[in-house]
Design a protein around this motif. Structure first.
Motif, short mmCIF file in Angstrom:
data_model
loop_
_atom_site.label_atom_id
_atom_site.label_comp_id
_atom_site.label_asym_id
_atom_site.label_seq_id
_atom_site.Cartn_x
_atom_site.Cartn_y
_atom_site.Cartn_z
N ASP A 183 40.17 -1.34 65.10
CA ASP A 183 39.14 -0.33 64.80
C ASP A 183 39.63 1.04 65.27
OD1 ASP A 183 37.31 -2.18 63.72
OD2 ASP A 183 36.65 -2.74 65.73
N GLY A 185 38.66 5.23 65.16
CA GLY A 185 37.66 6.23 64.87
C GLY A 185 38.28 7.56 64.47
N TYR A 188 34.08 13.20 61.85
CA TYR A 188 33.28 13.31 60.63
C TYR A 188 33.83 14.38 59.69
CZ TYR A 188 29.51 10.06 61.62
OH TYR A 188 28.77 8.92 61.80
N ALA A 223 29.43 5.80 63.39
CA ALA A 223 28.98 5.85 64.78
C ALA A 223 28.44 7.23 65.13
CB ALA A 223 30.13 5.46 65.70
N SER A 225 29.63 9.59 67.08
CA SER A 225 30.57 10.71 67.12
C SER A 225 31.83 10.47 66.30
CB SER A 225 30.97 11.00 68.57
OG SER A 225 31.54 9.85 69.17
N SER A 226 31.86 9.40 65.51
CA SER A 226 33.06 9.11 64.74
C SER A 226 32.75 8.23 63.54
CB SER A 226 34.11 8.41 65.61
OG SER A 226 33.64 7.14 66.03
N VAL A 227 33.64 8.30 62.56
CA VAL A 227 33.64 7.34 61.45
C VAL A 227 34.65 6.27 61.80
CG1 VAL A 227 34.08 6.99 58.99
CG2 VAL A 227 33.04 9.13 59.78
N ASN A 228 34.20 5.05 62.00
CA ASN A 228 35.08 3.98 62.46
C ASN A 228 35.69 3.24 61.28
OD1 ASN A 228 34.43 4.63 65.08
ND2 ASN A 228 32.84 3.05 65.25
N THR A 230 38.19 0.21 59.91
CA THR A 230 38.66 -1.11 60.33
C THR A 230 39.88 -1.48 59.50
OG1 THR A 230 36.44 -1.84 60.96
CG2 THR A 230 38.06 -3.55 60.54
N ILE A 262 41.09 12.18 66.09
CA ILE A 262 40.61 10.94 66.69
C ILE A 262 39.66 11.35 67.82
CG2 ILE A 262 41.23 8.82 67.93
CD1 ILE A 262 43.92 8.87 66.57
#
Length: 274
Positions: A183, A185, A188, A223, A225-228, A230, A262
């Motif tokens: 995963d 991050g 945005y 999330a 504070s981030s786009v995670n 995978t 990141i």
């Protein structure tokens, strides 16, 4: 004089008893030492037999331990009978002792049964990397009561077979290939498509990562504070960790080069002037 005669009678009876029992004692001692030599010789023959045959190493270790204990138990019976103990009496003694020992050694019997179950169902074998009872490592030896595991730091963990046979076991070597899941991050404000293309290119550039099944990248979560993202890919067991560490390092280097952020925790402080 009467007391002296009584002493003489006791001494004569003692001598007669020793003379009567002495041959049995000598024979029992000879039986004991000759039996130990025979057991060692048989164990060597069993070991040579297994060395010539291509049997499972787990089965070899277990059977060698089992035969050694069984032969020593048989030797004990032979020595006792040489001392004049009747077979019927010996059976009664062994039965009573067996009950007492069974109650005292319930854990050991459970471990023995666990070893038999491991041997039959083979959830793992010597050389496999497993995770069990909170221990991760390579199986070094499987005996009749416990299993020895070499951990990543080269320590030896000894786990009772009873716990292993009744607990959860993860065997990382049962399948030839293993899938990794990472995963990652991104901010945005970063380009999701560009980040996904970089991750897929990293996988394509590494020869340890399998091309079939093909690596995949998904948006796993939006999330706070981030786009995670995978990332999932497959690699052979023997090169799994080199592939994993390669992806981790290259992700940071290539994201930095492309200007993809990141996110990391930050604290913003505002000063209020009075």
């Amino acid at each position: 004089m009467d007391e002296f005669k009584n002493y003489e009678e006791y001494i004569d009876k003692g001598i007669e008893l020793v003379i009567g029992v002495l041959p049995n004692i000598v024979l029992a001692i000879l039986t004991f030492f000759i039996g130990l030599w025979v057991i060692r010789f048989i164990n060597k023959l069993i070991k040579r037999f297994f060395e010539k045959k291509d049997y499972d190493e787990t089965l070899e270790t277990f059977l060698q331990s089992f035969f050694s204990i069984a032969l020593k138990a048989l030797l004990f019976v032979l020595v006792i009978t040489q001392l004049g103990v009747q077979a019927s009496s010996l059976v009664a003694i062994v039965g009573a002792a067996g009950l007492a020992i069974g109650l005292a050694l319930q854990g050991s019997l459970a471990n023995f049964a666990g070893g038999v179950l491991i041997l039959i169902f083979k959830p793992f074998k010597v050389g496999d990397w497993i995770s069990a009872q909170g221990v991760d490592g390579a199986v070094k030896e499987i005996s009749i009561f416990n299993t020895r595991i070499n951990t990543f730091g080269n320590q030896v963990a000894i786990i009772p077979n009873g716990q292993l046979s009744n607990g959860n076991i993860i065997n990382y070597n049962m399948e030839n290939n293993r899938r990794d899941k990472i995963d990652i991050g991104i901010g945005y404000g970063s380009n999701i498509k560009e980040a996904k293309d970089i991750l897929l290119q990293i996988c394509a550039d590494n020869e340890n990562i399998l091309k079939e099944p093909a690596p995949e990248v998904y948006v796993g979560a939006l999330a706070d504070s981030s786009v995670n993202l995978t990332l999932r890919f497959w690699a052979a067991n023997e090169v799994f960790w080199p592939a994993h560490f390669y992806v981790m390092e290259q992700t940071k280097l290539r994201f930095d080069a492309a200007g993809i952020e990141i996110p990391f925790p930050q604290r913003v402080m505002h000063q209020v002037k009075n």
